[in-house]
Write a protein that holds these residues in place. Sequence first.
Motif, PDB file in Angstrom:
ATOM      1  N   GLY A 145      -7.815  16.414  22.855  1.00 23.99           N
ATOM      2  CA  GLY A 145      -8.405  14.918  22.887  1.00 23.99           C
ATOM      3  C   GLY A 145      -7.625  14.631  23.884  1.00 23.99           C
ATOM      4  N   TYR A 146      -7.624  15.541  25.117  1.00 22.57           N
ATOM      5  CA  TYR A 146      -7.225  14.741  26.486  1.00 22.57           C
ATOM      6  C   TYR A 146      -7.745  16.167  27.351  1.00 22.57           C
ATOM      7  N   SER A 147      -8.186  15.626  28.516  1.00 21.44           N
ATOM      8  CA  SER A 147      -8.704  16.122  29.556  1.00 21.44           C
ATOM      9  C   SER A 147      -8.009  16.788  30.247  1.00 21.44           C
ATOM     10  N   ALA A 148      -6.351  16.255  30.513  1.00 28.12           N
ATOM     11  CA  ALA A 148      -5.366  16.965  31.645  1.00 28.12           C
ATOM     12  C   ALA A 148      -4.303  16.359  30.878  1.00 28.12           C
ATOM     13  N   THR A 167     -12.309  23.697  31.427  1.00 19.67           N
ATOM     14  CA  THR A 167     -12.126  22.232  31.609  1.00 19.67           C
ATOM     15  C   THR A 167     -12.826  21.903  32.926  1.00 19.67           C
ATOM     16  N   VAL A 168     -14.001  21.485  33.177  1.00 20.22           N
ATOM     17  CA  VAL A 168     -14.255  20.646  34.690  1.00 20.22           C
ATOM     18  C   VAL A 168     -13.695  19.185  35.305  1.00 20.22           C
ATOM     19  N   LEU A 224       5.434  17.351  36.352  1.00 19.74           N
ATOM     20  CA  LEU A 224       6.502  18.205  37.276  1.00 19.74           C
ATOM     21  C   LEU A 224       5.626  18.244  38.376  1.00 19.74           C
ATOM     22  N   GLY A 225       4.376  17.945  38.451  1.00 18.41           N
ATOM     23  CA  GLY A 225       2.975  17.811  39.652  1.00 18.41           C
ATOM     24  C   GLY A 225       2.187  18.837  39.580  1.00 18.41           C
ATOM     25  N   ILE A 226       2.018  19.379  38.282  1.00 10.36           N
ATOM     26  CA  ILE A 226       1.179  20.475  37.742  1.00 10.36           C
ATOM     27  C   ILE A 226       0.662  19.771  36.805  1.00 10.36           C
ATOM     28  N   ILE A 227      -1.256  20.118  37.209  1.00 12.14           N
ATOM     29  CA  ILE A 227      -2.139  19.479  35.911  1.00 12.14           C
ATOM     30  C   ILE A 227      -2.442  20.873  35.353  1.00 12.14           C
ATOM     31  N   PHE A 228      -2.017  20.399  34.252  1.00 13.49           N
ATOM     32  CA  PHE A 228      -2.523  21.421  32.774  1.00 13.49           C
ATOM     33  C   PHE A 228      -3.783  20.761  32.465  1.00 13.49           C
ATOM     34  N   ILE A 237      -3.173  23.493  39.409  1.00 17.74           N
ATOM     35  CA  ILE A 237      -4.135  23.467  38.035  1.00 17.74           C
ATOM     36  C   ILE A 237      -4.096  24.452  37.608  1.00 17.74           C
ATOM     37  N   ILE A 238      -3.756  23.997  36.474  1.00 16.09           N
ATOM     38  CA  ILE A 238      -3.158  25.768  35.500  1.00 16.09           C
ATOM     39  C   ILE A 238      -3.918  25.500  33.841  1.00 16.09           C
ATOM     40  N   GLU A 239      -4.725  26.133  34.265  1.00 13.36           N
ATOM     41  CA  GLU A 239      -4.992  26.431  32.291  1.00 13.36           C
ATOM     42  C   GLU A 239      -5.080  27.247  31.677  1.00 13.36           C
ATOM     43  N   ASN A 240      -4.275  25.914  30.328  1.00 15.95           N
ATOM     44  CA  ASN A 240      -4.025  27.455  29.142  1.00 15.95           C
ATOM     45  C   ASN A 240      -4.647  26.558  27.737  1.00 15.95           C
TER      46      ASN A 240
END
Length: 106
Positions: free
Chosen positions: A13-16, A29-30, A20-24, A3-6
């Motif tokens: 409008g979207y939480s995540a 954001t929790v 390529l297998g990485i959640i941004f 998980i990468i925060e940026n």
Amino acid sequence: MKIIENNILPPKGYSAIMLLGIIFVRPGTVLSLQTIQHEWIHKQQMIEMFIIFFYSWYAIEFLIRLSIYRNRRKAYYSISFEREAYANDEVIGYRRKRFAWVKYLK
């Protein structure tokens, strides 16, 4: 999953979003278990479609549905990959069959 925060992804409008297998996620954001499950389903879809075919199919299906609905949000929610993920992101222990998203095509 990593998980990468940026501040850039996901779009507002979207939480995540998973790429390529990485959640941004946006800073602070929790992620709920439901969102992690949703993104895990996308990861499985991606793996079975060898990544490039997943993104190609996703884009083509979005454009087709956008031309039908003339509404970005409706087009997004009607994509077969999204329909499978939203239908099962609250199912604890969801065991998906390969290509389960196909039954969500309509």
